[in-house]
Structure formats: C-alpha cells, structure tokens
Design a protein around this motif. Structure first.
Motif, PDB file in Angstrom:
ATOM      1  N   TYR A   1       0.817  -1.195   0.012  1.00 18.60           N
ATOM      2  CA  TYR A   1      -0.051  -0.068   0.181  1.00 18.60           C
ATOM      3  C   TYR A   1       0.996   1.220   0.109  1.00 18.60           C
ATOM      4  O   TYR A   1       1.975   1.188   0.405  1.00 18.60           O
ATOM      5  CB  TYR A   1      -0.939  -0.067   1.029  1.00 18.60           C
ATOM      6  N   TRP A   2       0.417   2.458  -0.311  1.00 23.45           N
ATOM      7  CA  TRP A   2       0.974   3.774  -0.519  1.00 23.45           C
ATOM      8  C   TRP A   2       0.069   4.838  -0.518  1.00 23.45           C
ATOM      9  O   TRP A   2      -1.153   4.856  -0.268  1.00 23.45           O
ATOM     10  CB  TRP A   2       1.735   3.741  -1.926  1.00 23.45           C
TER      11      TRP A   2
ATOM     12  N   ILE B   1      -2.493  -2.631  -3.677  1.00 24.84           N
ATOM     13  CA  ILE B   1      -2.346  -3.722  -4.642  1.00 24.84           C
ATOM     14  C   ILE B   1      -1.943  -5.214  -3.847  1.00 24.84           C
ATOM     15  O   ILE B   1      -0.921  -5.034  -2.961  1.00 24.84           O
ATOM     16  CB  ILE B   1      -1.187  -3.418  -5.762  1.00 24.84           C
ATOM     17  N   GLU B   2      -2.775  -6.053  -4.211  1.00 18.98           N
ATOM     18  CA  GLU B   2      -2.432  -7.465  -3.477  1.00 18.98           C
ATOM     19  C   GLU B   2      -1.325  -8.354  -4.608  1.00 18.98           C
ATOM     20  O   GLU B   2      -1.546  -7.965  -5.782  1.00 18.98           O
ATOM     21  CB  GLU B   2      -3.755  -8.264  -3.617  1.00 18.98           C
TER      22      GLU B   2
ATOM     23  N   PHE C   1       6.196 -14.553  -5.648  1.00 24.83           N
ATOM     24  CA  PHE C   1       6.818 -14.466  -6.778  1.00 24.83           C
ATOM     25  C   PHE C   1       6.534 -13.231  -7.629  1.00 24.83           C
ATOM     26  O   PHE C   1       7.015 -12.891  -8.740  1.00 24.83           O
ATOM     27  CB  PHE C   1       7.146 -15.620  -7.690  1.00 24.83           C
ATOM     28  N   ASP C   2       5.303 -12.631  -7.212  1.00 22.06           N
ATOM     29  CA  ASP C   2       4.958 -11.304  -7.911  1.00 22.06           C
ATOM     30  C   ASP C   2       5.962 -10.303  -7.461  1.00 22.06           C
ATOM     31  O   ASP C   2       6.633 -10.401  -6.496  1.00 22.06           O
ATOM     32  CB  ASP C   2       3.667 -10.686  -7.840  1.00 22.06           C
ATOM     33  N   VAL C   3       6.212  -9.032  -8.173  1.00 21.35           N
ATOM     34  CA  VAL C   3       7.219  -8.012  -8.039  1.00 21.35           C
ATOM     35  C   VAL C   3       6.509  -6.697  -8.021  1.00 21.35           C
ATOM     36  O   VAL C   3       5.712  -6.277  -9.051  1.00 21.35           O
ATOM     37  CB  VAL C   3       8.312  -8.120  -8.792  1.00 21.35           C
ATOM     38  N   ILE C   4       6.778  -5.912  -7.068  1.00 24.33           N
ATOM     39  CA  ILE C   4       6.086  -4.541  -6.882  1.00 24.33           C
ATOM     40  C   ILE C   4       7.312  -3.529  -6.932  1.00 24.33           C
ATOM     41  O   ILE C   4       8.086  -4.008  -5.899  1.00 24.33           O
ATOM     42  CB  ILE C   4       4.972  -4.200  -5.974  1.00 24.33           C
TER      43      ILE C   4
ATOM     44  N   ARG D   1       5.123   4.341   1.461  1.00 21.74           N
ATOM     45  CA  ARG D   1       4.676   3.002   1.092  1.00 21.74           C
ATOM     46  C   ARG D   1       4.721   2.088   2.315  1.00 21.74           C
ATOM     47  O   ARG D   1       5.388   2.358   3.378  1.00 21.74           O
ATOM     48  CB  ARG D   1       5.560   2.144   0.070  1.00 21.74           C
ATOM     49  N   GLY D   2       4.010   0.836   2.299  1.00 26.40           N
ATOM     50  CA  GLY D   2       3.972  -0.138   3.445  1.00 26.40           C
ATOM     51  C   GLY D   2       3.734  -1.623   2.871  1.00 26.40           C
ATOM     52  O   GLY D   2       3.205  -1.620   1.791  1.00 26.40           O
ATOM     53  N   PHE D   3       3.675  -2.706   3.754  1.00 26.11           N
ATOM     54  CA  PHE D   3       3.059  -3.683   3.188  1.00 26.11           C
ATOM     55  C   PHE D   3       2.457  -4.632   4.557  1.00 26.11           C
ATOM     56  O   PHE D   3       2.927  -4.116   5.535  1.00 26.11           O
ATOM     57  CB  PHE D   3       4.286  -4.520   2.498  1.00 26.11           C
ATOM     58  N   ARG D   4       1.656  -5.660   4.114  1.00 30.81           N
ATOM     59  CA  ARG D   4       1.222  -6.396   5.345  1.00 30.81           C
ATOM     60  C   ARG D   4       0.910  -7.795   4.695  1.00 30.81           C
ATOM     61  O   ARG D   4       0.555  -8.081   3.601  1.00 30.81           O
ATOM     62  CB  ARG D   4       0.192  -5.870   5.827  1.00 30.81           C
ATOM     63  N   ASN D   5       1.230  -8.748   5.445  1.00 32.42           N
ATOM     64  CA  ASN D   5       0.769 -10.316   5.117  1.00 32.42           C
ATOM     65  C   ASN D   5      -0.603 -10.378   5.265  1.00 32.42           C
ATOM     66  O   ASN D   5      -1.185 -10.195   6.249  1.00 32.42           O
ATOM     67  CB  ASN D   5       1.339 -11.212   6.294  1.00 32.42           C
ATOM     68  N   ILE D   6      -1.244 -10.572   4.413  1.00 33.45           N
ATOM     69  CA  ILE D   6      -3.025 -10.828   4.128  1.00 33.45           C
ATOM     70  C   ILE D   6      -3.335 -12.231   3.922  1.00 33.45           C
ATOM     71  O   ILE D   6      -4.437 -12.609   3.816  1.00 33.45           O
ATOM     72  CB  ILE D   6      -3.426  -9.909   3.027  1.00 33.45           C
TER      73      ILE D   6
END
Length: 178
Positions: free
Chosen positions: A98-99, A107-108, A112-115, A123-128
């Motif tokens: 997220y940003w 964006i989920e 192996f996807d790359v952002i 920006r940040g991220f979390r385990n969903i």
C-alpha cells in the motif's frame, strides 16, 4: 580485463544461509507497534535497518541490499519512504502493498510477484494470508553514498512509536526512552 577466479573459501563468505541467520524483531522504529511486528533478516548489506546490531549475512552490498521480512497474518511495515527504489517480492503467502500519505491505495501481490516503488513516496506492506509468510525487499543505493540512506516515517507512525519508548536518533539508529 582480467577475470577474477575466487576460491571456494572466498565464495563461502558470499553465501547467506537462511538457517544460520538471526533476525531482529526490533529493526525499525515501528516494530513495537503491534500491527508492525515482524522479523528482519539482513541478507546482503545493512540496507536501511535502524538496528545497529543487525549485521548482514553478506556485507558486500554494492548498489543494492536484500532483506527478508517474516510476518504473521495482518502484520507488516508501516508507511515509510526512501530516497531510492524499493522492490517487494513475496517468497511465501499473499501480501498487500500500500502507498500514499494515508496508505489508502493498495495492490495485492502473490508469491513471486514483484512491485517496485519509486523513490520518495510513502509505502508499506502487510501479510494478508492465513499463515506466517516471507517477503523479500530489495533497496537501491544512493549514487553519492553507496547506501540506501535512511527511512522517512509517516508522522503518525513516529507518534505511535514514541509512545512505545522507541525513537530513531540523529545517526538514524534506534534508541529507547524507557
């Protein structure tokens, strides 16, 4: 140009064995805030870690660093920004990246996807997912210093972290006030 031919022993110093790595649970100022608890493994280089005691498995980090992040479901990293590009690659599980200043865009990403986040945006991220998962973070280096610089945290993150007694000093390292 001559081509180097390192020995096996010399190359052993350039191997990061995950089973031998010890993570930091307090590598960043946000890690005492419950939603942002996570394990940080410095694989190549120190990256932007605020824990001065977290040594990388491979010290030679020219122009980039690699960090592994392990997080339980619902956990991740708070809104932060860098002066360099940062890339996230889920190694296991599902993650949300997220940003934005309020973290309202998301964006989920799957295994192996790359952002790739450009410099300067929060920006940040979390385990969903439903299980603990592992994410790889790659951060570029600033040309003038050769390192990733320091983390800029969203003001609300700093307010919450200060309430836990954790701060970042002028050198960019963690210190406690408790």
């Amino acid at each position: 140009m001559s081509t180097p031919d390192p020995t096996v022993e010399e190359m052993q110093a350039r191997v990061a064995r995950f089973a031998s790595m010890t993570p930091s649970t307090q590598a960043f100022v946000d890690t005492r805030i419950p939603d942002y608890a996570r394990d940080i493994y410095n694989v190549i280089g120190r990256g932007v870690t605020e824990d001065p005691g977290l040594a990388p498995a491979i010290a030679d980090s020219r122009n980039f660093s690699i960090t592994y992040v392990g997080a339980e479901p619902g956990k991740g990293a708070a809104l932060h920004a860098h002066e360099t590009v940062e890339v996230f690659i889920p190694l296991t599980g599902r993650w949300a990246a997220y940003w934005g200043e309020a973290g309202d865009k998301e964006i989920e990403i799957d295994t192996f996807d790359v952002i790739s986040f450009p410099p300067g945006i929060f920006r940040g991220f979390r385990n969903i997912g439903t299980e603990k998962a592992l994410l790889m973070a790659i951060i570029g280096s600033k040309p003038e210093t050769g390192d990733g610089g320091r983390v800029d945290w969203a003001p609300e993150v700093l307010r919450q972290s200060h309430e836990t007694g954790l701060r970042v000093n002028a050198a960019g390292d963690l210190e406690t006030s408790d």
